[in-house]
Design an enzyme around this catalytic site. Structure first.
Site, PDB file in Angstrom:
ATOM      1  N   VAL A  50     -16.504   6.092  -4.395  1.00 35.97           N
ATOM      2  CA  VAL A  50     -15.189   6.968  -4.644  1.00 35.97           C
ATOM      3  C   VAL A  50     -15.683   8.622  -4.721  1.00 35.97           C
ATOM      4  O   VAL A  50     -15.006   9.370  -5.430  1.00 35.97           O
ATOM      5  CB  VAL A  50     -14.284   6.616  -6.008  1.00 35.97           C
ATOM      6  CG1 VAL A  50     -13.475   5.579  -5.881  1.00 35.97           C
ATOM      7  CG2 VAL A  50     -15.327   6.443  -7.054  1.00 35.97           C
ATOM      8  N   ASP A  51     -16.622   8.813  -4.157  1.00 34.13           N
ATOM      9  CA  ASP A  51     -17.159  10.045  -4.067  1.00 34.13           C
ATOM     10  C   ASP A  51     -16.466  11.224  -3.923  1.00 34.13           C
ATOM     11  O   ASP A  51     -16.344  12.260  -4.381  1.00 34.13           O
ATOM     12  CB  ASP A  51     -18.631  10.099  -3.408  1.00 34.13           C
ATOM     13  CG  ASP A  51     -18.465   9.717  -1.919  1.00 34.13           C
ATOM     14  OD1 ASP A  51     -17.731   8.543  -1.765  1.00 34.13           O
ATOM     15  OD2 ASP A  51     -18.904  10.219  -1.124  1.00 34.13           O
ATOM     16  N   LEU A  52     -15.453  10.861  -2.660  1.00 38.86           N
ATOM     17  CA  LEU A  52     -14.623  11.983  -2.222  1.00 38.86           C
ATOM     18  C   LEU A  52     -13.635  12.345  -3.208  1.00 38.86           C
ATOM     19  O   LEU A  52     -13.106  13.350  -3.545  1.00 38.86           O
ATOM     20  CB  LEU A  52     -14.176  11.418  -0.626  1.00 38.86           C
ATOM     21  CG  LEU A  52     -15.122  11.380   0.378  1.00 38.86           C
ATOM     22  CD1 LEU A  52     -14.354  10.561   1.584  1.00 38.86           C
ATOM     23  CD2 LEU A  52     -15.545  12.466   0.691  1.00 38.86           C
ATOM     24  N   ASN A  78       0.701  -1.373  -0.024  1.00 38.15           N
ATOM     25  CA  ASN A  78      -0.024   0.016  -0.115  1.00 38.15           C
ATOM     26  C   ASN A  78       0.900   1.377  -0.053  1.00 38.15           C
ATOM     27  O   ASN A  78       0.454   2.294  -0.329  1.00 38.15           O
ATOM     28  CB  ASN A  78      -1.014   0.130   1.245  1.00 38.15           C
ATOM     29  CG  ASN A  78      -1.984  -1.100   1.031  1.00 38.15           C
ATOM     30  OD1 ASN A  78      -2.223  -1.483  -0.039  1.00 38.15           O
ATOM     31  ND2 ASN A  78      -2.878  -1.303   2.033  1.00 38.15           N
ATOM     32  N   ARG A  93     -17.404   0.406  -1.244  1.00 36.23           N
ATOM     33  CA  ARG A  93     -16.249   1.336  -1.317  1.00 36.23           C
ATOM     34  C   ARG A  93     -16.406   2.398  -2.196  1.00 36.23           C
ATOM     35  O   ARG A  93     -15.574   2.300  -3.311  1.00 36.23           O
ATOM     36  CB  ARG A  93     -15.068   0.717  -1.145  1.00 36.23           C
ATOM     37  CG  ARG A  93     -14.733  -0.486  -0.294  1.00 36.23           C
ATOM     38  CD  ARG A  93     -13.617  -1.424  -0.503  1.00 36.23           C
ATOM     39  NE  ARG A  93     -12.305  -0.736  -0.221  1.00 36.23           N
ATOM     40  CZ  ARG A  93     -11.291  -1.150  -0.391  1.00 36.23           C
ATOM     41  NH1 ARG A  93     -10.977  -2.232  -0.940  1.00 36.23           N
ATOM     42  NH2 ARG A  93      -9.867  -0.417  -0.396  1.00 36.23           N
ATOM     43  N   ARG A 114      -8.378  -1.924  -7.107  1.00 37.65           N
ATOM     44  CA  ARG A 114      -9.068  -0.430  -6.724  1.00 37.65           C
ATOM     45  C   ARG A 114      -7.908   0.367  -6.762  1.00 37.65           C
ATOM     46  O   ARG A 114      -8.199   1.746  -7.298  1.00 37.65           O
ATOM     47  CB  ARG A 114      -9.729  -0.548  -5.291  1.00 37.65           C
ATOM     48  CG  ARG A 114     -10.889  -1.194  -5.255  1.00 37.65           C
ATOM     49  CD  ARG A 114     -11.290  -1.052  -3.883  1.00 37.65           C
ATOM     50  NE  ARG A 114     -11.626   0.330  -3.655  1.00 37.65           N
ATOM     51  CZ  ARG A 114     -12.897   0.909  -3.869  1.00 37.65           C
ATOM     52  NH1 ARG A 114     -13.749   0.285  -4.497  1.00 37.65           N
ATOM     53  NH2 ARG A 114     -13.029   2.172  -3.801  1.00 37.65           N
ATOM     54  N   ARG A 151      -1.882 -11.576  -3.645  1.00 36.82           N
ATOM     55  CA  ARG A 151      -2.035  -9.753  -3.972  1.00 36.82           C
ATOM     56  C   ARG A 151      -1.257  -9.221  -2.901  1.00 36.82           C
ATOM     57  O   ARG A 151      -0.646  -8.099  -3.114  1.00 36.82           O
ATOM     58  CB  ARG A 151      -3.644  -9.406  -3.874  1.00 36.82           C
ATOM     59  CG  ARG A 151      -4.471 -10.281  -4.729  1.00 36.82           C
ATOM     60  CD  ARG A 151      -5.702  -9.484  -4.838  1.00 36.82           C
ATOM     61  NE  ARG A 151      -5.566  -7.936  -4.687  1.00 36.82           N
ATOM     62  CZ  ARG A 151      -6.457  -7.150  -4.269  1.00 36.82           C
ATOM     63  NH1 ARG A 151      -7.642  -7.608  -3.987  1.00 36.82           N
ATOM     64  NH2 ARG A 151      -6.264  -5.928  -4.366  1.00 36.82           N
TER      65      ARG A 151
HETATM   66  N1  EPU Z   1     -14.703   6.479   1.725  1.00 36.43           N
HETATM   67  C1  EPU Z   1     -15.806   7.223   1.246  1.00 36.43           C
HETATM   68  N2  EPU Z   1     -15.922   7.555   0.063  1.00 36.43           N
HETATM   69  C2  EPU Z   1     -14.754   7.883  -0.927  1.00 36.43           C
HETATM   70  C3  EPU Z   1     -13.568   7.116  -0.291  1.00 36.43           C
HETATM   71  C4  EPU Z   1     -13.700   6.318   1.015  1.00 36.43           C
HETATM   72  O1  EPU Z   1     -16.935   7.251   1.834  1.00 36.43           O
HETATM   73  O2  EPU Z   1     -14.798   8.323  -1.810  1.00 36.43           O
HETATM   74  C5  EPU Z   1     -14.572   5.778   2.887  1.00 36.43           C
HETATM   75  C6  EPU Z   1     -14.819   4.324   2.753  1.00 36.43           C
HETATM   76  O3  EPU Z   1     -15.862   3.627   2.675  1.00 36.43           O
HETATM   77  C7  EPU Z   1     -14.179   3.889   4.099  1.00 36.43           C
HETATM   78  C8  EPU Z   1     -13.334   5.125   4.591  1.00 36.43           C
HETATM   79  O4  EPU Z   1     -13.598   6.059   3.630  1.00 36.43           O
HETATM   80  O5  EPU Z   1     -15.378   3.888   5.213  1.00 36.43           O
HETATM   81  C9  EPU Z   1     -11.910   4.927   4.558  1.00 36.43           C
HETATM   82  O6  EPU Z   1     -11.354   4.429   3.291  1.00 36.43           O
HETATM   83  P1  EPU Z   1     -10.194   4.619   2.406  1.00 36.43           P
HETATM   84  O7  EPU Z   1     -10.455   5.537   1.335  1.00 36.43           O
HETATM   85  O8  EPU Z   1      -9.108   5.188   3.438  1.00 36.43           O
HETATM   86  O9  EPU Z   1      -9.686   3.285   2.004  1.00 36.43           O
HETATM   87  P2  EPU Z   1      -8.894   3.036   0.437  1.00 36.43           P
HETATM   88  O10 EPU Z   1      -7.894   4.204   0.563  1.00 36.43           O
HETATM   89  O11 EPU Z   1      -9.604   2.586  -0.382  1.00 36.43           O
HETATM   90  C10 EPU Z   1      -6.652   1.778   1.640  1.00 36.43           C
HETATM   91  C11 EPU Z   1      -6.031   0.610   1.724  1.00 36.43           C
HETATM   92  C12 EPU Z   1      -6.636  -0.543   2.340  1.00 36.43           C
HETATM   93  C13 EPU Z   1      -7.266  -0.082   3.642  1.00 36.43           C
HETATM   94  C14 EPU Z   1      -7.913   1.230   3.644  1.00 36.43           C
HETATM   95  C15 EPU Z   1      -8.216   1.724   5.244  1.00 36.43           C
HETATM   96  C16 EPU Z   1      -4.789   0.867  -0.180  1.00 36.43           C
HETATM   97  C17 EPU Z   1      -4.432   0.332  -1.752  1.00 36.43           C
HETATM   98  N3  EPU Z   1      -5.781   0.156   0.315  1.00 36.43           N
HETATM   99  O12 EPU Z   1      -7.869   1.669   1.151  1.00 36.43           O
HETATM  100  O13 EPU Z   1      -6.236  -1.732   2.347  1.00 36.43           O
HETATM  101  O14 EPU Z   1      -8.220  -1.172   4.362  1.00 36.43           O
HETATM  102  O15 EPU Z   1      -7.109   2.276   3.098  1.00 36.43           O
HETATM  103  O16 EPU Z   1      -6.888   1.995   5.868  1.00 36.43           O
HETATM  104  O17 EPU Z   1      -4.090   1.366   0.368  1.00 36.43           O
HETATM  105  C18 EPU Z   1      -5.767  -4.003   2.183  1.00 36.43           C
HETATM  106  O18 EPU Z   1      -4.613  -3.785   2.012  1.00 36.43           O
HETATM  107  O19 EPU Z   1      -6.257  -5.227   2.284  1.00 36.43           O
HETATM  108  C19 EPU Z   1      -6.799  -3.061   1.958  1.00 36.43           C
HETATM  109  C20 EPU Z   1      -7.755  -3.007   1.716  1.00 36.43           C
END
Ligand code: EPU
Length: 428
Positions: free
Chosen positions: A125-127, A23, A123, A94, A400
């Site tokens: 991506v609105d933000l 990550n 999950r 993703r 992965r």
């Molecule tokens: N969220 C929103 N809208 C958005 C983006 C996120 O509501 O546009 C919410 C998500 O639904 C969640 C929270 O924000 O409730 C945090 O999600 P985040 O965006 O931080 O997660 P991510 O960036 O998609 C990364 C890691 C994940 C890890 C999460 C949380 C990477 C590639 N992935 O995902 O890692 O679980 O942060 O720390 O860095 C894993 O390695 O197994 C994995 C899933």
């Protein structure tokens, strides 16, 4: 499809070197596109997600060379001309969505597939998209693709992430460093992966204020240069092996190549289990406790308890002497492993976003399967202390995100082997 055959219970004894972080590497790879000259990233793990992202980057015309033996990845963006990340690749991972920020930032245009579904609920991506709009980009959705464009300089503005998001912070930083007059991200993620990305972008020539805090302010610069960067060690792999080393009362493991400063509050929480832990430079030594103290946790953003260790922790708690609970506040339904650990004999019940665990139970071997990376590894942990033979199916999830998992575990005494479908066909 490969599976693991595991015979337990076995104590783990010996040394496990921690690999480079998946990550942390992915944002650095996306950042390499922003440079005008090649970037070299070291300590890169041989993982399926890294190979997938290499291919995503190659589609754009960049030259990508991965020296797997050395763990060195060289990305030369000189011939980048195709500003697209296609669905066939983005659906596999993703984080390919980071191409949106990188391509838009560098070229003012991008066509990137929406990532689509996920194994454990929504999950969104609105933000990512709202933040880019606030920055001044034009964002359209067409046939499952995000079509983004931006002028040479976007005005910028201020955008608050609610909730804080690692991925959205990464995308907004990538998009703004070359293109936004002044852009402020409030409630920005300060996970080590984001901090490393920002520090390295500054080394490339970017102007980012507030690194390591929840407020980042970015002012566009005219160009960025490639650099050589060491990727971080994997903090989630570290936590996973710490847990593995505490589950059998006779286990004693030493983890090397650890980035201790990236672990947040995890070591403090880990000590509450009664495990003996010594930290020295980049090495952590663990001696399992005779009895694991039941320790309830709630996942939080960094430096709190990581959601990516939630499944492993609950699995360890099946071996604790008493009741505990594990609540996930980041992902409400990341509990697909629970019925599988119950099949092995765990006493666990999910209510809303909390799993309640009653220990200690003697787990017994069975066939189990799972739907995502961290769930899969928690089943491996469970199978290693379960009595008898277990099969963990669908281990492609593990490929992965855990480099050489079975070799590492075998080298410390686990009885684990990978069986491929073809080999099985011959033996049956
Ligand atoms: N969220 C929103 N809208 C958005 C983006 C996120 O509501 O546009 C919410 C998500 O639904 C969640 C929270 O924000 O409730 C945090 O999600 P985040 O965006 O931080 O997660 P991510 O960036 O998609 C990364 C890691 C994940 C890890 C999460 C949380 C990477 C590639 N992935 O995902 O890692 O679980 O942060 O720390 O860095 C894993 O390695 O197994 C994995 C899933």
């Amino acid at each position: 499809m490969d599976k693991f055959v595991i015979e337990g219970p076995t104590p783990l004894k010996g040394t496990i070197p921690i690999s480079g972080s998946k990550n942390a590497a992915l944002p650095l790879m996306a950042a390499a596109i922003l440079g005008d000259s090649p970037t070299t990233i070291t300590n890169v793990p041989k993982l399926r997600d890294i190979y997938t992202f290499n291919n995503v980057i190659r589609v754009t015309g960049c030259q990508v060379n991965f020296d797997e033996e050395q763990g060195t990845l060289a990305i030369d963006p000189k011939h980048l001309s195709h500003l697209e990340a296609p669905y066939e690749l983005v659906r596999k991972m993703r984080a390919s969505f980071y191409m949106l920020g990188a391509l838009l930032g560098k070229f003012g245009q991008a066509k990137v597939s929406l990532p689509g579904g996920c194994a454990w609920g929504p999950r969104p991506v609105d933000l990512h998209l709202d933040g880019l709009r606030e920055m001044g980009a034009d964002i359209e959705l067409e046939q499952g693709y995000v079509i983004a464009s931006a002028p040479k300089r976007m005005e910028g503005g201020t955008f608050k992430l609610e909730p804080s998001s690692v991925g959205a912070t990464v995308n907004l930083v990538l998009a703004s460093v070359l293109r936004a007059e002044k852009f402020t991200i409030k409630n920005a993620a300060k996970e080590p992966d984001v901090v490393l990305l920002c520090k390295k972008l500054v080394e490339m020539g970017a102007d980012i204020e507030g690194i390591g805090t929840h407020t980042l302010t970015i002012r566009a610069v005219d160009s960025l240069e490639g650099i050589t960067v060491r990727n971080a060690s994997d903090r989630i792999e570290t936590g996973t092996f710490m847990i593995a080393g505490a589950m059998h009362p006779e286990s004693e493991v030493t983890l090397t190549n650890v980035d201790v400063d990236d672990l947040g509050h995890f070591p403090k929480t880990f000590r509450k289990t009664g495990a003996d832990m010594t930290i020295e430079d980049d090495t952590i030594r663990i001696s399992a406790p005779e009895k694991i103290s039941p320790t309830s946790v709630k996942t939080q953003i960094y430096p709190g308890f990581p959601t990516d260790l939630q499944a492993q922790w609950s699995t360890m708690m099946t071996q604790a002497a008493g009741k505990s609970s594990v609540t996930d506040t980041i992902y409400y339904d990341r509990f697909s492993y629970v019925p599988e650990v119950v099949r092995l004999g765990g006493d666990m019940e999910v209510k809303e976003n909390t799993v309640h665990i009653e220990g200690k139970t003697q787990l017994k071997g069975a066939s189990v399967m799972s739907t995502d990376l961290r769930a899969s590894v928690s089943l491996v942990l469970a199978a290693m202390i379960a009595k008898g033979m277990s099969e963990v199916l669908r281990i492609y999830h593990l490929d992965r995100g855990y480099e050489d998992l079975e070799e590492k575990l075998r080298s410390v005494g686990a009885q684990i082997s990978r069986v491929s479908q073809e080999a099985e066909a011959v033996t049956n």
